[in-house]
Motif scaffolding. Structure first.
Motif, PDB file in Angstrom:
ATOM      1  N   VAL A  94       0.929  -0.813   0.049  1.00 61.05           N
ATOM      2  CA  VAL A  94      -0.133   0.274  -0.173  1.00 61.05           C
ATOM      3  C   VAL A  94       0.653   1.100  -0.180  1.00 61.05           C
ATOM      4  N   MET A  95       2.205   1.322   0.822  1.00 67.11           N
ATOM      5  CA  MET A  95       2.567   2.804   1.433  1.00 67.11           C
ATOM      6  C   MET A  95       4.296   1.877   1.321  1.00 67.11           C
ATOM      7  N   VAL A  96       4.836   2.885   1.145  1.00 67.34           N
ATOM      8  CA  VAL A  96       6.528   3.347   1.136  1.00 67.34           C
ATOM      9  C   VAL A  96       7.193   4.364   2.209  1.00 67.34           C
ATOM     10  N   ASN A  97       7.402   4.017   3.256  1.00 72.11           N
ATOM     11  CA  ASN A  97       8.220   5.127   4.313  1.00 72.11           C
ATOM     12  C   ASN A  97       9.659   4.883   4.290  1.00 72.11           C
ATOM     13  N   GLY A  98      10.338   6.594   4.547  1.00 79.22           N
ATOM     14  CA  GLY A  98      11.735   6.365   4.569  1.00 79.22           C
ATOM     15  C   GLY A  98      11.927   7.690   5.877  1.00 79.22           C
ATOM     16  N   GLY A  99      12.830   7.752   6.407  1.00 69.57           N
ATOM     17  CA  GLY A  99      12.550   8.629   7.330  1.00 69.57           C
ATOM     18  C   GLY A  99      14.314   8.631   8.369  1.00 69.57           C
ATOM     19  N   VAL A 100      15.090   9.809   7.957  1.00 77.15           N
ATOM     20  CA  VAL A 100      16.053   9.792   9.131  1.00 77.15           C
ATOM     21  C   VAL A 100      16.639  10.938   9.820  1.00 77.15           C
ATOM     22  N   VAL A 101      16.914  10.833  10.683  1.00 79.29           N
ATOM     23  CA  VAL A 101      18.329  10.784  12.241  1.00 79.29           C
ATOM     24  C   VAL A 101      18.982  11.773  12.224  1.00 79.29           C
ATOM     25  N   GLY A 102      19.139  12.599  12.468  1.00 79.53           N
ATOM     26  CA  GLY A 102      20.391  13.481  12.352  1.00 79.53           C
ATOM     27  C   GLY A 102      21.015  14.451  13.497  1.00 79.53           C
ATOM     28  N   THR A 103      22.489  15.372  13.212  1.00 73.50           N
ATOM     29  CA  THR A 103      22.170  16.597  14.101  1.00 73.50           C
ATOM     30  C   THR A 103      22.953  17.820  13.200  1.00 73.50           C
ATOM     31  N   GLY A 104      22.180  18.842  13.408  1.00 72.69           N
ATOM     32  CA  GLY A 104      22.254  19.864  12.707  1.00 72.69           C
ATOM     33  C   GLY A 104      23.380  20.437  13.236  1.00 72.69           C
ATOM     34  N   ALA A 105      24.344  20.928  12.434  1.00 70.76           N
ATOM     35  CA  ALA A 105      25.199  21.663  12.747  1.00 70.76           C
ATOM     36  C   ALA A 105      24.959  22.875  13.327  1.00 70.76           C
ATOM     37  N   ASN A 106      23.766  24.128  13.366  1.00 68.47           N
ATOM     38  CA  ASN A 106      23.480  25.199  13.311  1.00 68.47           C
ATOM     39  C   ASN A 106      21.691  24.930  13.016  1.00 68.47           C
ATOM     40  N   ALA A 107      20.890  25.803  13.923  1.00 75.25           N
ATOM     41  CA  ALA A 107      19.522  26.468  13.548  1.00 75.25           C
ATOM     42  C   ALA A 107      19.334  26.264  12.192  1.00 75.25           C
ATOM     43  N   ASN A 108      20.065  26.548  11.147  1.00 70.64           N
ATOM     44  CA  ASN A 108      19.220  26.375   9.753  1.00 70.64           C
ATOM     45  C   ASN A 108      19.921  25.784   9.261  1.00 70.64           C
TER      46      ASN A 108
END
Length: 140
Positions: A94-108
């Motif tokens: 029915v559906m495919v899903n993907g996601g990542v998590v990480g650490t941003g260098a700054n708020a932008n």
């Protein structure tokens, strides 16, 4: 302590994606212009690849990807880009899903997650901040 925090973030991402799958399945009677959602899943199998990229100085630390409620976790990642192995979503998916998590260098800092179905870019999701999280889903 950092590893426990990362595992908790990845678990939350898996839970969020599972909830997205269930909501997508429940609402499969509606029609979304971006998706080919006929309510019954795909009549054929599809080759699927997820790609993610974060802004310079940021790092991808984990990913989850799959179809319906079948998910694969990728832990211990590092770098500014990631590509899932190609996999086949079987006929009837029915559906495919993907996601990542990480650490941003700054708020932008930003993250972009894309899903390719049979070699074509179908959808893209984004996120931003110092605690990066991005996901994308596509309904057949």
């Amino acid at each position: 302590m950092k590893k426990m925090w990362l595992n908790n973030r990845l678990k939350r991402a898996v839970i969020a994606m599972t909830a997205t799958v269930l909501l997508g399945f429940i609402s499969s009677c509606s029609n979304d212009d971006d998706d080919n959602n006929d309510g019954g899943g795909s009549g054929t199998s599809h080759k699927v690849i997820f790609k993610a990229q974060v802004s310079p100085g940021s790092t991808i630390t984990g990913a989850v990807y799959g179809y319906d409620a079948i998910n694969t976790e990728a832990n211990g990642l590092s770098g500014t880009s990631w590509t899932s192995p190609e996999f086949t979503a079987p006929a009837g998916a029915v559906m495919v899903n993907g996601g990542v998590v990480g650490t941003g260098a700054n708020a932008n800092a930003t993250v972009k997650v894309q899903v390719y179905i049979d070699g074509q870019l179908k959808k893209e999701g984004t996120g931003s901040g110092t605690s990066l999280s991005g996901q994308v889903s596509y309904s057949f």
